[in-house]
Design a protein around this motif. Structure first.
Motif, PDB file in Angstrom:
ATOM      1  N   TYR A 382       0.838  -1.209   0.000  1.00 12.60           N
ATOM      2  CA  TYR A 382       0.000   0.000   0.000  1.00 12.60           C
ATOM      3  C   TYR A 382       0.869   1.254   0.000  1.00 12.60           C
ATOM      4  N   ASN A 383       1.929   1.232   0.805  1.00 13.63           N
ATOM      5  CA  ASN A 383       2.823   2.380   0.888  1.00 13.63           C
ATOM      6  C   ASN A 383       3.659   2.564  -0.376  1.00 13.63           C
ATOM      7  N   PHE A 386      -0.237   3.184  -5.738  1.00 11.47           N
ATOM      8  CA  PHE A 386      -1.281   2.407  -6.393  1.00 11.47           C
ATOM      9  C   PHE A 386      -0.744   1.572  -7.549  1.00 11.47           C
ATOM     10  N   PHE A 389       0.196  -1.491  -5.538  1.00 11.72           N
ATOM     11  CA  PHE A 389      -0.845  -2.070  -4.685  1.00 11.72           C
ATOM     12  C   PHE A 389      -2.026  -2.595  -5.487  1.00 11.72           C
ATOM     13  N   ILE A 393      -3.371  -6.372  -5.015  1.00 12.77           N
ATOM     14  CA  ILE A 393      -4.608  -6.717  -4.313  1.00 12.77           C
ATOM     15  C   ILE A 393      -5.605  -7.389  -5.252  1.00 12.77           C
TER      16      ILE A 393
END
Length: 529
Positions: A382-383, A386, A389, A393
């Protein structure tokens, strides 16, 4: 390879202790008989270990293939599935011959991490019912939809209801909790206290405690029934071992489903192996470099042999390889010897193996799943933004709620979309260095490589230039310019005359004012490396 036997023999014993319960657990998780995982472990040690160019890598059945294997066995039947394993091995050898050892570099790391994380989550979710001795359906059905019409969530809800109402198997649950405590204590505390705790591994201790528990509670309310124990066929002698083997049905070799499964197993097994090779080479204190193309050839040979005698597909496995490194293994002898130790255990102590509770294996697989899907990884991804991430995900959700192929496919598709979006926005491909509104001068520098991905961004910038402006287009850094971009510039040159826009083209050949034709200019432009 026997020059370092004093290091390799103790390391092989440690690897054997790690591999034995994992071979059993992964076969159970894959929806296959426990003997199939042991066969794959033997082949991974003796055949792949001997043919591999890796000094410290150890191969065997892998949790990363459990999803594919479980689904394939359910759809094809085991004998037809073995045909796919053999063909997967052939495919891997072809990859090795054509030097495809770099294939792992062409998969985004976000998708690979998502794949491993999704597999870890699925392993945990599927093993929860067995942890409590509840699910009586065939083990290892890793698709979201179960063979009995249930799905992962409904199975979990049934397990929760059973726990609330007290209708679970107390014996299986107690030994599973004890095993989990042993594994956590061993991994987090005792393994740092002394060499004995590294020599004797936590999974082996958990298995031994499970066997002792079976005898101690045999006539009590916490007794384990036979359906909650491992079931390995017993061979009376070495010659009788062949009766335990299952052989592929090659009459089904033209079945398209088998060919698709073979390609999938070969690709995923190769990818997982190459990722493991990269990881183990980094862990190796001697900094050996594994020849990846030879590794693909070795893995392909191993899968052909494993498929021919009824074993699961094999890959190089990070858990066993890291245990080998940490135990001081120096050559491939440790991997080969561990394979022979597995073979001896099937012949000499099969009745002991059949006393291992399935809930103990579920506890071991919980730890395996957790290591693949650590919560902190989600925060790290997440860090990372995007771009990392989102594919991560999506891959995880696709694997958990559909299956592995869908998850990887969706993750790759999202990754490509993200690349297209960032390519449109990214200043690396189009950089406006400065704009002076008063005199209408604009300097535009194209990047080193400009592809058709950048068409929209470049066209937007050119169309937004006001009339009577002056454009300085710098292509001195550009080494590749897609023909689509050249055509855009050609069209813009025509429109520029109508809008009274002057163009100054700056290249390594010099400066050209208002070039007549961009197409002709770049045809004559000398090629650069």
């Amino acid at each position: 390879m026997f020059k370092t036997l004093k290091n390799d023999l103790p390391a092989s014993i440690v690897v054997f202790f790690v591999a034995l319960p994992l071979c059993l657990g992964i076969s159970v998780a894959s929806g296959a008989e426990p003997i199939t995982g042991l066969i794959a472990g033997i082949v991974g040690g003796i055949i792949v270990g001997g043919a591999s160019g890796s000094k410290i890598g150890v191969s065997g059945p892998a949790a990363g293939l459990a999803v594919i294997v479980a689904t394939a066995i359910g759809n094809l039947g085991y004998e037809n599935f073995l045909v796919a394993v053999v063909l997967a091995g052939v495919f891997q050898i072809i990859l090795g011959v054509f030097k495809a050892g770099i294939i792992g570099y062409y998969f985004p790391s976000s998708v690979i991490k998502g794949m491993l994380t999704g597999i870890g989550i699925v392993i945990i979710l599927k093993e929860i019912p067995y942890f409590f001795g509840l699910d009586k359906n065939p083990e290892g059905d890793f698709a979201f939809l179960q063979v009995d019409g249930e799905n992962t969530l409904t199975e979990l809800l049934k397990a929760i209801n059973a726990l609330i109402s007290g209708n679970f198997d107390y014996g299986a649950t107690v030994i599973a909790i004890i095993s989990m405590a042993i594994l956590l204590l061993w991994g987090n505390v005792l393994s740092k206290k002394g060499k004995i705790f590294k020599l004797v591994q936590g999974p082996l201790v958990a298995v031994l405690v499970g066997i002792i528990y079976y005898f101690v509670t045999k006539d009590s309310n916490l007794a384990l029934s036979s359906e909650h124990l491992v079931s390995v066929p017993v061979a009376e002698s070495l010659s009788g071992l062949k009766d335990l083997l299952t052989f592929p049905d090659f009459s089904a070799i033209t079945n398209p489903k088998i060919l698709i499964t073979a390609f999938t197993i070969g690709l995923v097994a190769s990818l997982e192996t190459l990722l493991c090779v990269e990881a183990t080479d980094k862990l190796d204190p001697d900094k050996n470099v594994t020849p990846t193309n030879r590794e693909l050839f070795a893995q392909g040979t191993g899968n052909i042999v494993s498929g021919l005698i009824g074993g699961l597909p094999v890959t190089q496995v990070i858990v066993r390889s890291s245990a080998n490194i940490q135990s001081g293994g120096k050559s491939k002898a440790s991997a080969v010897i561990h394979g022979f130790l597995l073979l001896i255990s099937i012949i000499t102590i099969p009745n002991v193996l059949n006393l291992i509770p399935l809930s103990v294996l579920a506890a071991i697989l919980f730890i395996v799943g957790y290591k693949l899907a650590k919560p902190k990884l989600f925060m790290q991804m997440y860090n990372s933004g995007f771009k990392q991430f989102l594919p991560f995900i999506i891959t995880v959700l696709g694997i958990v709620f559909i299956d592995l192929l869908w998850g990887i496919g969706l993750g790759l598709a999202v990754g490509v979309v993200v690349i297209l979006i960032k390519s449109y926005q990214n200043s690396h491909f189009l950089h406006i260095e400065g704009e002076d509104v008063d005199d209408g001068k604009v300097k535009m520098t194209l990047a080193e490589e400009v592809t058709f991905f950048n068409k929209a961004a470049i066209l937007k910038e050119l169309d937004s230039l006001p009339e009577n402006s002056y454009l300085e287009l710098d292509v001195r850094k550009t080494r590749y310019l897609d023909n689509d971009i050249i055509e855009i510039l050609e069209d813009f040159a025509f429109k520029a005359k109508e809008r009274s826009i002057d163009i100054k083209l700056v290249s390594e050949r010099g400066t050209v004012e208002n070039p007549e034709s961009f197409i002709e200019f770049f045809k004559l432009r000398p090629k650069t490396s």
